[in-house]
Design an enzyme around this catalytic site. Sequence first.
Site, PDB file in Angstrom:
ATOM      1  N   GLY A  43       0.865  -1.178   0.000  1.00 25.60           N
ATOM      2  CA  GLY A  43       0.000   0.000   0.000  1.00 25.60           C
ATOM      3  C   GLY A  43       0.893   1.217   0.000  1.00 25.60           C
ATOM      4  O   GLY A  43       1.817   1.295  -0.803  1.00 25.60           O
ATOM      5  N   GLU A  44       0.677   2.117   0.918  1.00 25.52           N
ATOM      6  CA  GLU A  44       1.553   3.280   1.081  1.00 25.52           C
ATOM      7  C   GLU A  44       2.176   3.241   2.470  1.00 25.52           C
ATOM      8  O   GLU A  44       1.462   3.364   3.473  1.00 25.52           O
ATOM      9  CB  GLU A  44       0.755   4.576   0.944  1.00 25.52           C
ATOM     10  CG  GLU A  44       0.728   5.177  -0.449  1.00 25.52           C
ATOM     11  CD  GLU A  44       2.073   5.167  -1.177  1.00 25.52           C
ATOM     12  OE1 GLU A  44       2.088   4.682  -2.317  1.00 25.52           O
ATOM     13  OE2 GLU A  44       3.084   5.634  -0.624  1.00 25.52           O
ATOM     14  N   SER A  45       3.484   3.100   2.515  1.00 22.64           N
ATOM     15  CA  SER A  45       4.147   2.996   3.813  1.00 22.64           C
ATOM     16  C   SER A  45       3.915   4.260   4.649  1.00 22.64           C
ATOM     17  O   SER A  45       3.748   4.183   5.872  1.00 22.64           O
ATOM     18  CB  SER A  45       5.641   2.758   3.623  1.00 22.64           C
ATOM     19  OG  SER A  45       6.192   3.737   2.771  1.00 22.64           O
ATOM     20  N   CYS A  75       6.065  -5.304   0.291  1.00 25.59           N
ATOM     21  CA  CYS A  75       6.205  -4.003  -0.371  1.00 25.59           C
ATOM     22  C   CYS A  75       6.198  -2.851   0.653  1.00 25.59           C
ATOM     23  O   CYS A  75       7.201  -2.629   1.312  1.00 25.59           O
ATOM     24  CB  CYS A  75       5.124  -3.860  -1.435  1.00 25.59           C
ATOM     25  SG  CYS A  75       5.539  -2.656  -2.685  1.00 25.59           S
ATOM     26  N   ARG A 102      13.198   3.210  -1.404  1.00 29.22           N
ATOM     27  CA  ARG A 102      11.768   3.358  -1.676  1.00 29.22           C
ATOM     28  C   ARG A 102      11.517   3.746  -3.140  1.00 29.22           C
ATOM     29  O   ARG A 102      12.327   4.475  -3.719  1.00 29.22           O
ATOM     30  CB  ARG A 102      11.239   4.446  -0.738  1.00 29.22           C
ATOM     31  CG  ARG A 102       9.779   4.522  -0.713  1.00 29.22           C
ATOM     32  CD  ARG A 102       9.281   5.464   0.379  1.00 29.22           C
ATOM     33  NE  ARG A 102       7.860   5.589   0.193  1.00 29.22           N
ATOM     34  CZ  ARG A 102       7.196   6.716   0.201  1.00 29.22           C
ATOM     35  NH1 ARG A 102       7.814   7.847   0.438  1.00 29.22           N
ATOM     36  NH2 ARG A 102       5.916   6.710  -0.026  1.00 29.22           N
ATOM     37  N   ILE A 129       4.894  -3.416  -7.773  1.00 33.33           N
ATOM     38  CA  ILE A 129       4.140  -2.170  -7.972  1.00 33.33           C
ATOM     39  C   ILE A 129       4.822  -1.056  -7.178  1.00 33.33           C
ATOM     40  O   ILE A 129       4.821  -1.080  -5.946  1.00 33.33           O
ATOM     41  CB  ILE A 129       2.679  -2.325  -7.495  1.00 33.33           C
ATOM     42  CG1 ILE A 129       2.002  -3.500  -8.212  1.00 33.33           C
ATOM     43  CG2 ILE A 129       1.901  -1.028  -7.730  1.00 33.33           C
ATOM     44  CD1 ILE A 129       0.651  -3.885  -7.633  1.00 33.33           C
ATOM     45  N   ARG A 130       5.431  -0.129  -7.883  1.00 35.37           N
ATOM     46  CA  ARG A 130       6.177   0.963  -7.237  1.00 35.37           C
ATOM     47  C   ARG A 130       6.975   0.419  -6.041  1.00 35.37           C
ATOM     48  O   ARG A 130       6.905   0.921  -4.931  1.00 35.37           O
ATOM     49  CB  ARG A 130       5.235   2.092  -6.803  1.00 35.37           C
ATOM     50  CG  ARG A 130       4.608   2.820  -7.989  1.00 35.37           C
ATOM     51  CD  ARG A 130       3.630   3.899  -7.562  1.00 35.37           C
ATOM     52  NE  ARG A 130       2.536   3.352  -6.789  1.00 35.37           N
ATOM     53  CZ  ARG A 130       2.359   3.533  -5.495  1.00 35.37           C
ATOM     54  NH1 ARG A 130       3.199   4.253  -4.805  1.00 35.37           N
ATOM     55  NH2 ARG A 130       1.337   2.990  -4.893  1.00 35.37           N
ATOM     56  N   HIS A 165       4.476  -8.558  -4.680  1.00 35.33           N
ATOM     57  CA  HIS A 165       3.157  -8.832  -4.088  1.00 35.33           C
ATOM     58  C   HIS A 165       2.723 -10.277  -4.351  1.00 35.33           C
ATOM     59  O   HIS A 165       2.035 -10.527  -5.349  1.00 35.33           O
ATOM     60  CB  HIS A 165       2.104  -7.913  -4.719  1.00 35.33           C
ATOM     61  CG  HIS A 165       2.185  -6.500  -4.272  1.00 35.33           C
ATOM     62  ND1 HIS A 165       1.381  -5.993  -3.273  1.00 35.33           N
ATOM     63  CD2 HIS A 165       2.968  -5.483  -4.678  1.00 35.33           C
ATOM     64  CE1 HIS A 165       1.674  -4.715  -3.091  1.00 35.33           C
ATOM     65  NE2 HIS A 165       2.626  -4.384  -3.926  1.00 35.33           N
ATOM     66  N   GLU A 167       0.459 -11.891  -3.067  1.00 35.68           N
ATOM     67  CA  GLU A 167      -0.994 -12.049  -2.939  1.00 35.68           C
ATOM     68  C   GLU A 167      -1.722 -11.724  -4.240  1.00 35.68           C
ATOM     69  O   GLU A 167      -2.926 -11.916  -4.346  1.00 35.68           O
ATOM     70  CB  GLU A 167      -1.520 -11.173  -1.781  1.00 35.68           C
ATOM     71  CG  GLU A 167      -1.660  -9.684  -2.065  1.00 35.68           C
ATOM     72  CD  GLU A 167      -0.338  -8.909  -2.086  1.00 35.68           C
ATOM     73  OE1 GLU A 167       0.736  -9.528  -2.047  1.00 35.68           O
ATOM     74  OE2 GLU A 167      -0.395  -7.670  -2.176  1.00 35.68           O
TER      75      GLU A 167
HETATM   76  N1  GLN Z   1       5.628   2.861  -3.041  1.00 33.32           N
HETATM   77  C1  GLN Z   1       4.923   2.411  -1.886  1.00 33.32           C
HETATM   78  C2  GLN Z   1       5.501   3.013  -0.600  1.00 33.32           C
HETATM   79  O1  GLN Z   1       6.420   3.727  -0.632  1.00 33.32           O
HETATM   80  C3  GLN Z   1       4.929   0.915  -1.785  1.00 33.32           C
HETATM   81  C4  GLN Z   1       4.162   0.353  -2.940  1.00 33.32           C
HETATM   82  C5  GLN Z   1       3.422  -0.911  -2.630  1.00 33.32           C
HETATM   83  O2  GLN Z   1       3.240  -1.303  -1.478  1.00 33.32           O
HETATM   84  N2  GLN Z   1       2.917  -1.528  -3.671  1.00 33.32           N
HETATM   85  O3  GLN Z   1       4.999   2.746   0.447  1.00 33.32           O
END
Ligand code: GLN
Length: 185
Positions: A43-45, A75, A102, A129-130, A165, A167
């Site tokens: 997700g977003e850390s 992630c 990151r 993903i990113r 990921h 999952e």
């Molecule tokens: N770029 C996200 C972050 O910095 C991590 C991306 C992800 O969990 N798919 O948290």
Amino acid sequence: MLALQGAFIEHEEMLSKLGVESFEIRQKNDLLRSFDGLIIPGGESTVQGKLLKELGLLEPIRQLILEGLPTFGTCAGLLLLSKRIENDARSYLATMDITAVRNAYGRQLGSFYTEASLGTIDKIPMTFIRAPYIKEVSDSVEILATVDGKIIAARQGNQLVTAFHPELNDDFTVHRYFIDICGGE
Ligand code: GLN
């Protein structure tokens, strides 16, 4: 399942397909239940980290991990568990002795799919993903997978992290591996 933000439902579905019960941790009281392992989803850390702090979950979860609670970070979860994030001054749970980078694949390559081996297990699907990658690890960290020379999965004691990921693909290798750390099904 840490369920503050991100892809936690997909992890829950994987566990349920494997016959493993899970419940969502959203507030401090949820930690009073007994559980054998914790998954911190992608997700977003920054968002998850902020919520962990605001909800008073950061320190209690940190303690549980330090006491040996099996924990799997995907992630953003990897970033939350990292002691150091090279390009971000923040750190969160900081229980795993790794340095992460990151959004390490830049914008163009922000998302990609590949297959690589994990430990002794032959090729598994990996969706990024990113994603971050791991730049440095201490001696007590076992490197489980690399892609293009970059570390993307590792384990230290009962802590497991993947930059990808698992999952999001129909492959249960990583979840099975984590369930083993938790003491089996
Ligand atoms: N770029 C996200 C972050 O910095 C991590 C991306 C992800 O969990 N798919 O948290």
